[in-house]
Design an enzyme around this catalytic site. Structure first.
Site, PDB file in Angstrom:
ATOM      1  CE  LYS A   7      -1.481  -1.142  -2.515  1.00  0.00           C
ATOM      2  NZ  LYS A   7      -1.890   0.070  -3.231  1.00  0.00           N
TER       3      LYS A   7
ATOM      4  NE  ARG B 250     -10.848   5.824  -0.560  1.00  0.00           N
ATOM      5  CZ  ARG B 250     -10.636   6.530  -1.656  1.00  0.00           C
ATOM      6  NH1 ARG B 250     -11.665   6.941  -2.400  1.00  0.00           N
ATOM      7  NH2 ARG B 250      -9.414   6.822  -2.049  1.00  0.00           N
TER       8      ARG B 250
END
Length: 521
Positions: A297, A374
């Site tokens: 990020k 996930r």
């Protein structure tokens, strides 16, 4: 803070401040959608603005020196939901300060209006440095218990101050006594206790989310789970270490964890009281920090500084577990599961393009290491799916796409079973927390097709929250009912809003508690 119910009425109560909640007056027929229904007589007697009831006029004249009348006029108070006016009563009066708070139209009112009104009163009391506060609120649907619980929840949520990391408290909370007037203590006291027990869990979740990643680690989450179990005879805690996860084939979870210096912790808390009529599982995403991995990020808007909040789903699960430990619902078994780890960057980090094998044997091509939540949930869901439960709900700060779709105050819900979705919706409604059901659009799964593995972990940006839910559904096999809650927006707030202060909100704890309680009834 001591919060009590009392049969004392507002005419005889003495103390620092009085908070009065009122409904809005009926709208004038002139304001109606069909002008032809307005009669001349009705127009003449229609209320303009807010009109004091006879009881309120009596209180205003006998106790408050007509302060309310002046405030209503000067503040153009309407009684609309969330509206308020306040002021000083003056010297030589039984009450020093007063606030009038609107509940909106009676026909549209919900228990959350009482919760928010109580929060307004509590925040006002804090700003005004009030020590003793009385609340003169009508009962919601004539139900003393529901009213009292909502009021206490609003007060405790609004006055919670997380100042653990500040060197000096410049404005400590002075409010020590709150009295709910004209309320039967026999009916209200159990509800007040219940509210405190639930908010205890919400505060745990808030403080877990708000704490930095050098304070809350996977080890911290495991210790928190064990502490909850240690305080309740109905809880047991099982912590799976890295070797245990390897033995179970949790390649997806361990793939995310492998770059961190901190060990992963797989948490399994079990609550069982009586002969269970229902068995549920709650799975919370537990990324205590998400750097994005090799898909790091970076740049403005990446929000890397807020990635301590990426364990908001696990915070909700553990907060709910703490509340359930206090409430002790009977005849139910609930499993709280968290795959806790960090997503970091190192020479051991998983690469974009790596293929991971989850514990159900399915292979995943990692085309984005920043879609790691996930992957951890995949193995957690497989684990929960093998427990023989009738329903699973997972909670995760899964996608920015859900925030784009629903904003910062509403969570997304995907479910494969309408009855389970309705149960969650009802639990959320009663808590004042908002979820919006989203589609499990199966054709979108085509975005996850992989040339080299069973599927990829991300698709295109379009419909990203939906493909995230479809990915998770691949790890549910035996359990008939499953729902995914994307709470990326509501778990954190940069501003004070309603009964939430800036920081972690504890979002979804009350929904989970209501859901579990409904299945234990």
């Amino acid at each position: 803070m001591n919060i009590i119910a009392s049969l004392t009425n507002s005419l005889t109560w003495k103390g620092d401040a009085l908070a009065i909640a009122v409904f809005a007056n009926p709208k004038s027929p002139k304001d109606a959608a069909s002008p032809e229904i307005a009669s001349e007589t009705a127009s003449e007697t229609a209320t303009k603005g807010f009109e004091l009831s006879d009881a309120l006029k009596k209180l205003d004249m006998q106790v408050l020196g007509c302060t309310i009348s002046d405030l209503v006029t000067e503040g153009e108070f309407t009684g609309d939901r969330g509206a308020s006016v306040s002021g000083r009563v003056g010297i030589d009066f039984a009450v020093r300060k007063v606030i009038l708070i609107g509940l909106g139209e009676p026909a549209k009112a919900s228990a959350d209006d009482w919760r928010r009104a109580a929060a307004i009163a509590a925040k006002w009391a804090h700003r005004e440095k009030i020590k003793s506060l009385a609340l003169a609120f009508p009962n919601y649907n004539q139900d003393v218990a529901v009213t009292s619980q909502a009021i206490v929840e609003g007060i405790l949520l609004a006055t919670h101050q997380d100042k653990r990391f500040k060197s000096k408290d410049k404005q400590p909370l002075l409010l020590t006594q709150v009295e709910i007037l004209e309320t039967d203590p026999n009916l209200a006291t159990p509800a007040i206790a219940k509210a405190k027990q639930i908010i205890d869990g919400v505060i745990l979740a808030r403080e877990l989310v708000s704490a930095p990643a050098n304070v809350v680690t996977p080890i911290t989450l495991a210790d928190t789970a064990q502490a909850i179990a240690a305080e309740s005879e109905y809880f047991t805690a099982k912590i799976l270490e890295k070797a245990d996860c390897e033995a179970l084939g949790m390649g997806a979870f361990l793939g995310v964890a492998q770059a961190s210096e901190l060990p992963p912790k797989f948490i399994h808390l079990t609550y069982s009281h009586g002969i269970p009529k229902h068995k549920l599982a709650i799975v919370g995403k537990g990324l205590t920090f998400d750097s994005g991995g090799l898909n790091l990020k970076t740049g403005a808007g990446s929000s890397i500084e807020l990635m301590k909040t990426d364990m908001g789903g696990s915070a909700a699960a553990l907060g709910a577990a703490k509340a359930i430990a206090h409430l002790q619902p009977k005849d139910i078994e609930v499993h709280f599961i968290v795959a806790a780890c960090e997503n970091m960057v190192s020479g051991r980090a998983m690469h974009p393009g790596d293929i991971l094998t989850a514990s159900n044997g399915k292979t995943i091509e990692v085309n984005n290491t920043d879609a790691e939540g996930r992957l951890t949930l995949a193995d957690a869901l497989v684990y929960a799916d093998k427990l023989g439960v009738e329903a699973i709900v997972d909670l995760a700060t899964l996608t920015g796409a859900c925030v784009v779709a629903l904003g910062e105050d509403i969570g997304g819900m995907w479910a494969n079973d309408d009855a389970w979705a309705e149960a969650i919706s009802e639990a959320a409604k009663n808590s004042g927390e908002k979820f919006w059901r989203m589609p499990l659009e199966k054709p979108y799964f085509d975005q996850l097709k992989s040339v080299v593995a069973d599927f990829k972990n991300t698709g295109s940006r379009a419909g990203g929250a939906i493909t995230g839910a479809l990915f998770l559904q691949q790890f549910i096999d035996k359990t008939p009912a499953w729902a995914h809650l994307d709470v990326a927006g509501p778990v954190w707030s940069d501003r004070e809003s309603g009964y939430n202060n800036a920081g972690g909100t504890g979002f979804a704890v009350r929904t989970l508690v209501n859901l579990i309680s409904a299945y234990s009834a």
